[in-house]
Enzyme design. Sequence first.
Site, PDB file in Angstrom:
ATOM      1  N   GLU A 116       1.514   8.208  19.151  1.00 14.44           N
ATOM      2  CA  GLU A 116       1.135   7.096  18.265  1.00 14.44           C
ATOM      3  C   GLU A 116       0.753   7.628  16.885  1.00 14.44           C
ATOM      4  O   GLU A 116       0.237   8.743  16.774  1.00 14.44           O
ATOM      5  CB  GLU A 116      -0.088   6.355  18.847  1.00 14.44           C
ATOM      6  CG  GLU A 116       0.117   5.896  20.269  1.00 14.44           C
ATOM      7  CD  GLU A 116      -1.182   5.397  20.924  1.00 14.44           C
ATOM      8  OE1 GLU A 116      -2.153   5.103  20.207  1.00 14.44           O
ATOM      9  OE2 GLU A 116      -1.189   5.308  22.166  1.00 14.44           O
ATOM     10  N   LYS A 118      -1.550   8.250  13.843  1.00 15.36           N
ATOM     11  CA  LYS A 118      -2.999   8.299  13.667  1.00 15.36           C
ATOM     12  C   LYS A 118      -3.305   7.611  12.332  1.00 15.36           C
ATOM     13  O   LYS A 118      -3.133   8.182  11.256  1.00 15.36           O
ATOM     14  CB  LYS A 118      -3.489   9.749  13.666  1.00 15.36           C
ATOM     15  CG  LYS A 118      -4.990   9.871  13.687  1.00 15.36           C
ATOM     16  CD  LYS A 118      -5.389  11.314  13.945  1.00 15.36           C
ATOM     17  CE  LYS A 118      -6.895  11.479  14.010  1.00 15.36           C
ATOM     18  NZ  LYS A 118      -7.607  10.966  12.842  1.00 15.36           N
ATOM     19  N   ASP A 120      -5.094   6.185   9.237  1.00 11.44           N
ATOM     20  CA  ASP A 120      -6.237   6.711   8.502  1.00 11.44           C
ATOM     21  C   ASP A 120      -7.031   5.553   7.913  1.00 11.44           C
ATOM     22  O   ASP A 120      -6.895   5.207   6.755  1.00 11.44           O
ATOM     23  CB  ASP A 120      -5.727   7.644   7.393  1.00 11.44           C
ATOM     24  CG  ASP A 120      -6.824   8.542   6.879  1.00 11.44           C
ATOM     25  OD1 ASP A 120      -7.901   8.591   7.506  1.00 11.44           O
ATOM     26  OD2 ASP A 120      -6.601   9.201   5.851  1.00 11.44           O
ATOM     27  N   TYR A 221      -5.297   0.237  19.615  1.00 10.67           N
ATOM     28  CA  TYR A 221      -4.673   1.368  20.305  1.00 10.67           C
ATOM     29  C   TYR A 221      -5.299   1.781  21.631  1.00 10.67           C
ATOM     30  O   TYR A 221      -4.773   2.677  22.283  1.00 10.67           O
ATOM     31  CB  TYR A 221      -4.538   2.575  19.389  1.00 10.67           C
ATOM     32  CG  TYR A 221      -5.761   2.940  18.577  1.00 10.67           C
ATOM     33  CD1 TYR A 221      -6.911   3.428  19.178  1.00 10.67           C
ATOM     34  CD2 TYR A 221      -5.741   2.801  17.191  1.00 10.67           C
ATOM     35  CE1 TYR A 221      -8.020   3.765  18.432  1.00 10.67           C
ATOM     36  CE2 TYR A 221      -6.849   3.135  16.434  1.00 10.67           C
ATOM     37  CZ  TYR A 221      -7.986   3.616  17.055  1.00 10.67           C
ATOM     38  OH  TYR A 221      -9.074   3.950  16.315  1.00 10.67           O
ATOM     39  N   LYS A 332      -2.804  16.778  13.472  1.00 14.60           N
ATOM     40  CA  LYS A 332      -3.012  16.376  12.069  1.00 14.60           C
ATOM     41  C   LYS A 332      -1.939  17.006  11.198  1.00 14.60           C
ATOM     42  O   LYS A 332      -1.630  18.191  11.349  1.00 14.60           O
ATOM     43  CB  LYS A 332      -4.385  16.854  11.594  1.00 14.60           C
ATOM     44  CG  LYS A 332      -5.545  16.183  12.323  1.00 14.60           C
ATOM     45  CD  LYS A 332      -6.178  15.124  11.469  1.00 14.60           C
ATOM     46  CE  LYS A 332      -7.561  15.556  11.034  1.00 14.60           C
ATOM     47  NZ  LYS A 332      -8.132  14.637  10.050  1.00 14.60           N
ATOM     48  N   CYS A 425     -20.959  17.091 -25.798  1.00 13.09           N
ATOM     49  CA  CYS A 425     -19.551  16.716 -25.701  1.00 13.09           C
ATOM     50  C   CYS A 425     -18.702  17.731 -26.472  1.00 13.09           C
ATOM     51  O   CYS A 425     -19.002  18.023 -27.633  1.00 13.09           O
ATOM     52  CB  CYS A 425     -19.362  15.321 -26.292  1.00 13.09           C
ATOM     53  SG  CYS A 425     -17.632  14.839 -26.395  1.00 13.09           S
ATOM     54  N   CYS A 428     -17.246  15.864 -29.740  1.00 12.83           N
ATOM     55  CA  CYS A 428     -18.040  15.328 -30.845  1.00 12.83           C
ATOM     56  C   CYS A 428     -19.452  15.893 -30.899  1.00 12.83           C
ATOM     57  O   CYS A 428     -20.246  15.479 -31.736  1.00 12.83           O
ATOM     58  CB  CYS A 428     -18.092  13.805 -30.768  1.00 12.83           C
ATOM     59  SG  CYS A 428     -19.099  13.202 -29.405  1.00 12.83           S
ATOM     60  N   CYS A 441     -20.232  10.880 -22.461  1.00 10.34           N
ATOM     61  CA  CYS A 441     -20.464  10.987 -23.894  1.00 10.34           C
ATOM     62  C   CYS A 441     -20.632   9.552 -24.378  1.00 10.34           C
ATOM     63  O   CYS A 441     -19.757   8.721 -24.157  1.00 10.34           O
ATOM     64  CB  CYS A 441     -19.260  11.642 -24.584  1.00 10.34           C
ATOM     65  SG  CYS A 441     -19.214  11.358 -26.366  1.00 10.34           S
ATOM     66  N   CYS A 446     -16.344   8.998 -30.676  1.00  9.52           N
ATOM     67  CA  CYS A 446     -15.910  10.325 -30.245  1.00  9.52           C
ATOM     68  C   CYS A 446     -14.378  10.395 -30.296  1.00  9.52           C
ATOM     69  O   CYS A 446     -13.689   9.514 -29.771  1.00  9.52           O
ATOM     70  CB  CYS A 446     -16.413  10.589 -28.831  1.00  9.52           C
ATOM     71  SG  CYS A 446     -15.728  12.083 -28.115  1.00  9.52           S
TER      72      CYS A 446
END
Length: 720
Positions: A116, A118, A120, A221, A332, A425, A428, A441, A446
């Site tokens: 089956e 899997k 997620d 399932y 997996k 930043c 700037c 920032c 900027c």
Amino acid sequence: MAAAMNPAHRDRHAELAALLRRYEYEYHVLARPAVSDASYDRLFDELCRLEADHADLKRPDSPSQRVGSDLRQDLPEVPHTVPVLSLDKAYSAAEVHAWMDKCAAAAGHPLSFTVEEKIDGSSIVLYYRAGLLERAVTRGNGAVGNDVTANVRTIRSVPLRLAEPLEVAVRGEIFLPLAAFARLNADAEDAYANPRNFAAGAVRRVKSRDVAAIPLRLIAYEALFAAGQPSDHASSLERLRELGFPVNASNALLVADEQLDAARARHPHWRVAPPAAPAPLADVAALLAQAAERRTGLGYEIDGVVIKVNEGAVRAQLGVTGHHPRWARAFKFDAPEGQTTVQGISIQVGRTGRITPVARVAPVAIGGTTVANVTLHNQQYVDTLELAVGDQVAVSRRGDVIPAVERVLDKNTAGNTTWRMPERCPACAQPLELAGAHHFCRNEQCRDQVRGRIHFFAARGQMDIDNLGSETLDQLIERGVLQDVDDIYRFDSGQLLDWDGFGERKVALIEAGIARSREQPFRTVLPALGMPEIGPNATELLIAAGYHDIDKLRDAAKKGDPEPLTAIEGIGERTAAALIRQLTDPANVRRIEALREAGLNFAAPAPTAADDAAGEGAFAGQTWCVTGSFAKFRPRDLAAAEIRERGGRVTGGVTSRTTHLLAGRAAGGKLAKAQRLGVSVVSEERFLELLEGEPEAPPAGPDDAVREPATRPPPSPPAE
Ligand code: IVH
């Protein structure tokens, strides 16, 4: 005294409920709708009318009960009646084979296995008693989970009532299809990293009405039948299918060669509609490989394949460990990985000022593409990895899209410890501010923010300005021609002819692209401004709710009251607060005014001309529909009168022009339709507040007499 129920009503109700259940099943489980939406709606409305008149017909398993409620719920912890185990992993087809051999050896005879996907998503256990959904509980720690019944009830593929009145616990996965994830996640400021987190978050929301708006799905399932298990898992899944559950169509059954014919005869359904016909045991490696290949085209995420012993007696014999059944393994998919060195960490300033550290790595090929830049998200993420420049790292491409640093393999020899975010930043020099997990920032001007804003505005998916590509934009920005988005509609394109690489033809194309973009509708212009939370989805909801031009929105923002905005289905408190903040922000106000002057569309076509003619009043321009029964408006025409008093229109049905639905008790089909259309749904309580809170209350006089019953009602008569 309750009015005696006319048996004809009961019969009709039962007939409607059965029909609607079948249509829901055909639509949401089989994906084969048998009737048009309009026919469905008609029957649904009739069912709701019957329930409105005869409250005892309304049961938790009625098709009317999928709309959810606005009430906040806590999600209490409840014990599971059986331990909810997870799965042990196998890392290769060879390991799967070895495990299958071990199971067969323990059983002493050849076995069959299911294979089956899997899924997620978010794991759920559905408890049914007498065929009715009694409780839906998250996995939690396996012994205790959260009761999320009200939320799960809104998921259309979850049967509220089974084809037979039995007691069963069903395990399944709730997931959000990728397309829905992409659409819903686009607007969110703190977007979810993946559909799994989105689904898990949705299942745990405190208002079930919010969950009803998310197209979650279920795949079942595993099942535990109180009356005893079918002799094998394939039959158990088939039972689930017969009872009305969505079962994965790509499930496969593997059997020993000599048993193939017998298995095909025994499980004819695994040949008819998918699931596939039973296949030889030796095919397991091929099936794992096929699933990995199918993965990207599925429309939902899977992170592997689950292989399970089919024979019930052997499952019982093999038993479980504390955490896993011995009769199943998860295979997996491995995320492709590569090794490289971090050569530097630079920081990006997004158009909203959000700072993202990015690792510059020595280019490395992973799963068919070359990776040179890997996002590090934020300081927390870097801290967790304990990552510094010079480190050797493993990089993966999870979900085949976003490369991620998985772990540090070897620390650098230069003595660098964990990388730290600079205090200012880089674009700037403004000091950075930490908000939540991210640094920001806050300087609107900027350079990098300005650049991000302009690029975003012009990009495909936004204003989609032809011939104004990334490179051209950068040149225009660097030479100071574009300092903000409105400059796009004002700069003198003639000056470009003096620049290298800008011939007449190219400049003419740019002009044409810009001219065409002026035609973009309001629903495109507003999200293109790039204000956090105000993406295409929120914009559609606002327009449908009557905020179809910028002035209406700005008026609402100026009032500073989030309530009328949060009354719109799908607009949460965060979006409302963002709207108020941003539409009163001087920089945004200036930008909008400048763009409007440049001729951009800041109004969508009004719902109807008649609406605007309705004149003044708090509800002017709004189109209301009233449904259900009310405590304080009897008959409910009293409510309609209140709306008309305030300049609103009242119509008999919900259409795309409806801006508000006043929904009383036992609101049904119209409510469902309103939610589908994104119409703002107003409760009686909220309606009373709107009536009271009317900002331009007319002077005392006859009007007060009209309002009296709404605000200070006589005690309402006891319900029939
Ligand atoms: S069977 C006792 N089958 O994977 C066996 N699980 O890592 C219970 N999952 O918690 C699990 N698809 O949430 C099973 N076809 C499938 C599945 C599946 C997804 C999830 C499930 C479980 C987790 C285990």
